[in-house]
Scaffold this motif. Structure first.
Motif, PDB file in Angstrom:
ATOM      1  N   MET A   9       0.828  -1.202   0.000  1.00  0.00           N
ATOM      2  CA  MET A   9       0.000   0.000   0.000  1.00  0.00           C
ATOM      3  C   MET A   9       0.865   1.255   0.000  1.00  0.00           C
ATOM      4  SD  MET A   9      -3.123  -1.031   2.593  1.00  0.00           S
ATOM      5  CE  MET A   9      -3.807   0.627   2.471  1.00  0.00           C
ATOM      6  N   GLU A  10       1.952   1.221   0.804  1.00  0.00           N
ATOM      7  CA  GLU A  10       2.857   2.370   0.857  1.00  0.00           C
ATOM      8  C   GLU A  10       3.545   2.559  -0.489  1.00  0.00           C
ATOM      9  OE1 GLU A  10       6.527   4.099   3.614  1.00  0.00           O
ATOM     10  OE2 GLU A  10       5.928   2.001   3.757  1.00  0.00           O
ATOM     11  N   HIS A  11       3.924   1.458  -1.128  1.00  0.00           N
ATOM     12  CA  HIS A  11       4.562   1.518  -2.446  1.00  0.00           C
ATOM     13  C   HIS A  11       3.621   2.133  -3.468  1.00  0.00           C
ATOM     14  CE1 HIS A  11       6.109  -0.020  -6.299  1.00  0.00           C
ATOM     15  NE2 HIS A  11       7.290  -0.030  -5.712  1.00  0.00           N
ATOM     16  N   GLN A  12       2.347   1.718  -3.453  1.00  0.00           N
ATOM     17  CA  GLN A  12       1.370   2.244  -4.395  1.00  0.00           C
ATOM     18  C   GLN A  12       1.096   3.726  -4.144  1.00  0.00           C
ATOM     19  OE1 GLN A  12       0.109   0.665  -7.109  1.00  0.00           O
ATOM     20  NE2 GLN A  12      -0.766   2.667  -7.609  1.00  0.00           N
ATOM     21  N   GLN A  13       1.038   4.096  -2.852  1.00  0.00           N
ATOM     22  CA  GLN A  13       0.799   5.499  -2.503  1.00  0.00           C
ATOM     23  C   GLN A  13       1.947   6.371  -2.994  1.00  0.00           C
ATOM     24  OE1 GLN A  13       0.949   6.689   1.689  1.00  0.00           O
ATOM     25  NE2 GLN A  13      -0.959   7.822   1.400  1.00  0.00           N
ATOM     26  N   ALA A  14       3.178   5.911  -2.796  1.00  0.00           N
ATOM     27  CA  ALA A  14       4.340   6.662  -3.273  1.00  0.00           C
ATOM     28  C   ALA A  14       4.305   6.774  -4.796  1.00  0.00           C
ATOM     29  CB  ALA A  14       5.630   5.976  -2.815  1.00  0.00           C
ATOM     30  N   HIS A  15       3.894   5.697  -5.456  1.00  0.00           N
ATOM     31  CA  HIS A  15       3.813   5.698  -6.924  1.00  0.00           C
ATOM     32  C   HIS A  15       2.806   6.742  -7.412  1.00  0.00           C
ATOM     33  CE1 HIS A  15       4.177   3.925 -10.922  1.00  0.00           C
ATOM     34  NE2 HIS A  15       2.867   3.972 -11.018  1.00  0.00           N
ATOM     35  N   ASN A  16       1.639   6.780  -6.770  1.00  0.00           N
ATOM     36  CA  ASN A  16       0.607   7.744  -7.161  1.00  0.00           C
ATOM     37  C   ASN A  16       1.073   9.183  -6.940  1.00  0.00           C
ATOM     38  OD1 ASN A  16      -1.093   5.620  -7.811  1.00  0.00           O
ATOM     39  ND2 ASN A  16      -2.122   5.617  -5.828  1.00  0.00           N
ATOM     40  N   ARG A  17       1.765   9.415  -5.834  1.00  0.00           N
ATOM     41  CA  ARG A  17       2.230  10.768  -5.538  1.00  0.00           C
ATOM     42  C   ARG A  17       3.337  11.203  -6.480  1.00  0.00           C
ATOM     43  NH1 ARG A  17       1.907  11.473   1.090  1.00  0.00           N
ATOM     44  NH2 ARG A  17      -0.351  11.107   1.211  1.00  0.00           N
ATOM     45  N   LEU A  18       4.157  10.259  -6.917  1.00  0.00           N
ATOM     46  CA  LEU A  18       5.163  10.594  -7.933  1.00  0.00           C
ATOM     47  C   LEU A  18       4.480  11.056  -9.219  1.00  0.00           C
ATOM     48  CD1 LEU A  18       7.833   7.767  -7.579  1.00  0.00           C
ATOM     49  CD2 LEU A  18       8.230  10.212  -7.300  1.00  0.00           C
ATOM     50  N   GLY A  19       3.366  10.411  -9.571  1.00  0.00           N
ATOM     51  CA  GLY A  19       2.623  10.801 -10.761  1.00  0.00           C
ATOM     52  C   GLY A  19       2.108  12.228 -10.665  1.00  0.00           C
ATOM     53  N   ILE A  20       1.615  12.615  -9.482  1.00  0.00           N
ATOM     54  CA  ILE A  20       1.120  13.980  -9.282  1.00  0.00           C
ATOM     55  C   ILE A  20       2.252  14.988  -9.422  1.00  0.00           C
ATOM     56  CG2 ILE A  20       0.074  15.566  -7.607  1.00  0.00           C
ATOM     57  CD1 ILE A  20      -1.407  13.153  -6.443  1.00  0.00           C
ATOM     58  N   THR A  21       3.413  14.671  -8.877  1.00  0.00           N
ATOM     59  CA  THR A  21       4.548  15.603  -8.948  1.00  0.00           C
ATOM     60  C   THR A  21       5.023  15.797 -10.383  1.00  0.00           C
ATOM     61  OG1 THR A  21       6.192  13.851  -8.568  1.00  0.00           O
ATOM     62  CG2 THR A  21       5.305  14.969  -6.627  1.00  0.00           C
ATOM     63  N   ILE A  22       4.898  14.760 -11.225  1.00  0.00           N
ATOM     64  CA  ILE A  22       5.273  14.899 -12.632  1.00  0.00           C
ATOM     65  C   ILE A  22       4.407  15.954 -13.301  1.00  0.00           C
ATOM     66  CG2 ILE A  22       5.273  13.747 -14.878  1.00  0.00           C
ATOM     67  CD1 ILE A  22       6.020  11.162 -13.417  1.00  0.00           C
ATOM     68  N   VAL A  23       3.097  15.877 -13.082  1.00  0.00           N
ATOM     69  CA  VAL A  23       2.173  16.849 -13.679  1.00  0.00           C
ATOM     70  C   VAL A  23       2.495  18.252 -13.196  1.00  0.00           C
ATOM     71  CG1 VAL A  23      -0.246  17.553 -13.848  1.00  0.00           C
ATOM     72  CG2 VAL A  23       0.351  15.126 -13.931  1.00  0.00           C
ATOM     73  N   LEU A  24       2.720  18.422 -11.895  1.00  0.00           N
ATOM     74  CA  LEU A  24       3.025  19.740 -11.343  1.00  0.00           C
ATOM     75  C   LEU A  24       4.302  20.313 -11.936  1.00  0.00           C
ATOM     76  CD1 LEU A  24       2.135  19.158  -7.568  1.00  0.00           C
ATOM     77  CD2 LEU A  24       0.876  20.550  -9.221  1.00  0.00           C
ATOM     78  N   ASN A  25       5.327  19.469 -12.089  1.00  0.00           N
ATOM     79  CA  ASN A  25       6.601  19.946 -12.620  1.00  0.00           C
ATOM     80  C   ASN A  25       6.494  20.365 -14.075  1.00  0.00           C
ATOM     81  OD1 ASN A  25       9.556  19.607 -11.199  1.00  0.00           O
ATOM     82  ND2 ASN A  25       7.957  18.502 -10.103  1.00  0.00           N
ATOM     83  N   VAL A  26       5.710  19.642 -14.862  1.00  0.00           N
ATOM     84  CA  VAL A  26       5.521  20.010 -16.267  1.00  0.00           C
ATOM     85  C   VAL A  26       4.824  21.364 -16.374  1.00  0.00           C
ATOM     86  CG1 VAL A  26       4.308  19.410 -18.392  1.00  0.00           C
ATOM     87  CG2 VAL A  26       5.532  17.645 -17.130  1.00  0.00           C
ATOM     88  N   VAL A  27       3.810  21.591 -15.536  1.00  0.00           N
ATOM     89  CA  VAL A  27       3.083  22.867 -15.540  1.00  0.00           C
ATOM     90  C   VAL A  27       4.015  24.015 -15.180  1.00  0.00           C
ATOM     91  CG1 VAL A  27       1.277  24.201 -14.387  1.00  0.00           C
ATOM     92  CG2 VAL A  27       0.837  21.834 -15.058  1.00  0.00           C
ATOM     93  N   ILE A  28       4.836  23.823 -14.122  1.00  0.00           N
ATOM     94  CA  ILE A  28       5.772  24.865 -13.696  1.00  0.00           C
ATOM     95  C   ILE A  28       6.778  25.171 -14.801  1.00  0.00           C
ATOM     96  CG2 ILE A  28       7.568  25.472 -12.035  1.00  0.00           C
ATOM     97  CD1 ILE A  28       6.177  23.544 -10.079  1.00  0.00           C
TER      98      ILE A  28
END
Length: 302
Positions: A9-28
């Motif tokens: 569960m922790e691995h999946q949560q970290a994976h999902n949060r990495l995905g969110i950070t990718i989107v944020l970084n592209v926008v910035i």
């Protein structure tokens, strides 16, 4: 079972949060490229390139995180767990390159300060602080999960600090025309990144080179195993880490009398118990050998 479920569960949560950070970084990155071109701010364009490289680094971390969940195959008998270590190593190298690049740019800006529209620097710097700060917050609780997540976290922390430098530079230019403040803060950030990246690069290199962890010395482990009444000595010991969390051990253990295969099981279990509980080793392979009265030794089991 509950520990395994929690880990997944922790691995999946970290994976999902990495995905969110990718989107944020592209926008910035896109926003800062546009803002830098309009305002003529080299600081914004440099920060945009920094964010772009970090976006690629987080994508690499995301892919490596996904690979580790794949099943073992006939060819990859250990699975793909080392993908995260390789990603951490590459990310660490990129961080070192970025740090030196920023230091060079900072020195050049001391001699060639640019007149820029501080308003674009201020607002886009604030956007970077909010977005990168949120990304750092998302990964903060996972930064010690493995070296891969830690590398991505350091990238994003560097982005947030760089955005702070952009905002400070904008404010100082606005109020006092202090153009030297931007390269000064940039140098401090670069030194900070190098300090933390050195440890990351060192650890990931040691794992890839299959070095033993610093706290596990083969001679000390051999001496501890030899304290058992049935054990004469231990030798040909190899210790390495598959990942930053998983330690492997293999070694030969000479017992002082000839035993049947079934009789050696208790010795093997006791040796395994010592290695797991006292030294924190997870995966253990032992080759038991007997030493007869003439001094000839040979393999017995395991």
């Amino acid at each position: 079972m509950s520990d395994l479920l929690g880990s997944n569960m922790e691995h999946q949560q970290a994976h999902n949060r990495l995905g969110i950070t990718i989107v944020l970084n592209v926008v910035i990155t896109l926003a800062q490229v546009v803002g830098g071109l309009i305002s003529g701010s080299l600081a914004l364009i440099s920060d945009a390139l920094h964010n772009l490289s970090d976006s690629l680094a987080v994508v690499l971390a995301y892919v490596a995180n996904r690979l580790t969940s794949r099943e073992k195959t006939v060819k990859s008998t250990f699975g793909f767990q080392r993908a995260e270590i390789l990603a951490a190593f590459i990310n660490a190298l990129v961080l070192v390159g970025i740090s030196f690049y920023l230091m060079i740019e900072a020195v050049q800006r001391y001699f060639n300060p640019a007149i820029v529209d501080f308003r674009w620097m201020l607002w886009l710097g604030l956007l970077g602080i909010v977005a990168n700060g949120f990304s750092v917050f998302l990964l903060h609780e996972h930064k010690h999960q493995n070296l891969n997540i830690k590398a991505a976290y350091l990238h994003l922390m560097g982005d947030a600090l760089t955005s702070v430098a952009v905002v400070l530079g904008a404010v100082c230019i606005w109020l006092w025309d202090w153009y030297w403040i931007d390269p000064t803060v940039t140098l401090l950030i670069s030194i900070y990144l190098l300090f933390h990246t050195y440890k990351l690069l060192k650890e990931s290199t040691e794992i890839l080179m299959q070095f033993a962890p610093d706290h596990l010395l083969p001679e000390e482990i051999a001496a501890r195993l030899a304290e058992l009444e049935q054990v004469e000595r231990a030798y040909h010991i190899h210790i390495w880490r598959l990942t930053d969390k998983t330690i492997h051990f293999e070694g030969h253990v000479v017992i002082n009398r000839d035993l049947k295969l079934s009789e050696t099981e208790s010795i093997n279990q006791e040796l395994t118990h010592i290695l797991k509980d006292e030294f924190g080793i997870q995966h253990i392979t032992l080759q038991l050998e007997c030493n007869d009265t003439q001094g000839h030794s040979g393999p017995v089991s395991h």
